[in-house]
Design an enzyme around this catalytic site. Sequence first.
Site, short mmCIF file in Angstrom:
data_model
loop_
_atom_site.label_atom_id
_atom_site.label_comp_id
_atom_site.label_asym_id
_atom_site.label_seq_id
_atom_site.Cartn_x
_atom_site.Cartn_y
_atom_site.Cartn_z
N CYS A 136 18.32 69.11 41.18
CA CYS A 136 18.88 68.85 42.51
C CYS A 136 17.89 68.10 43.38
CB CYS A 136 19.28 70.17 43.17
SG CYS A 136 17.95 71.39 43.22
N GLU A 168 21.30 77.17 47.98
CA GLU A 168 20.49 76.02 47.55
C GLU A 168 21.42 75.18 46.70
OE1 GLU A 168 18.96 73.44 45.55
OE2 GLU A 168 18.01 74.99 44.30
#
Length: 453
Positions: free
Chosen positions: A260, A226
């Site tokens: 993010c 991720e």
Amino acid sequence: MGFLSYNPTDGRLIASYEEHTDSEVEQILQRSHDAWKQWSARPLSERAAFLNRLADLLETRVDEYAALSVSEMGKPFAEAQGEIKKSAFGARHFAGDGLAYVADELIPGTPAKIVYQSIGPIFGVMPWNLPFWQVLRFFIPAALIGNTVIVKHAETVQGSAAAIEKLILDAGAPDGLYSNLVIDRKRAPAVIADPRIAAVTVTGSTAAGRAVAEQAGSLGKKVVLELGGSDPFVVFDDADFDKAVQMAVVSRYSNNAQSCIAAKRIFVHAPIAERFTAAFVDAVKRIPVGDPMKAETKLGPLARADIRDNVQRQVDDAVKAGARVLTGGKQIAGPGYFYEPTVIAGLPREAAVAREEFFGPVAMLFTFKDEDEAVALANDTEYGLGAAVWSTNPERAERVASRIEAGAVFINDFVRSDPRAPFGGVKGSGFGRELGGLGARELANAKLVWKGA
């Protein structure tokens, strides 16, 4: 030499932490492997009961853990409380409805089924921006399926790392179910290479993730990545205007704009671009910046001085490339690592900085003329984590969402993770999934059991 943790609000040294020695690392690896043999043999109901106890403790200790998180990475206290509560919700979800994710699965028309089983100790390399949730969101389903976990947390949040390890022991975990590994990133390859490690999960930069994937792949070990993101936030002229402005601000500047999945590139339909820009800039100017422990604060400091310096470098590069700063654009004088909430517009698509991820309070505004251009702009990045599409025309929203290259697209909402839904990216944002049914089975052996006559 150990790790130093500084309070980003005032720059004060909080604590130092000594690294584990090689012999201590060996003990942790062996303890984790031994614990896996025992933990995976326990009934699923016992593992679920542990997760419920974990949720109980998280709910009891919300303020304690939130304050610790604020002291180490600077997010507003209310948001830190939300992070802990979300972790508790995740534990309860997997202990309840989440049991169905790992139940045996019959294959229609055959005498066979799929049985989901653990694979062994999982090595997690975790970031500092969500010091509790990032760790617990992968630990919870991993523990439910029967794996054990070893975590190399970010150097600057070692207080949170130690607190998580104690939390899990306090919830009744056997020694070795969760281990906090205090090592420098340069020592991580040796851990990945250890034959007792079954898989690796990384949340971090694209470069770091690819390096881990290269090594783990050469060893035949599964990897979940991720990584970074430069999420597009696409607003059409038929969107709910006020809500789109409000959610664009929330998405870009929450968690001190260090997420993010934040809306980093905001694309606005030409007919409403001028109006949207004025409303967005006005809202950004009114964001309360200051002490993250105060209730009125919505934007605290950046986590480290070097992060603030890099944000300034990126803004300066954007201006040199032709961008206009509509508000902000400077470091805030005084103690701590504060940066003004910033909006830039007019950045040429070909500029190098336009390809970078802004991990700080900077929003980039762009204009598009039609659906095709909106999609082209949204996909014009190496990243593919999340995206948002705003339109009151369901057909248009679905059509555009289907064309955007991302692991998740939110329609008339901002991107966020939820324990009930799979989370992850494509392209330079990684692969594999956390959370939801896909996440629960990501770090499992999907074993086929075929019964002959």
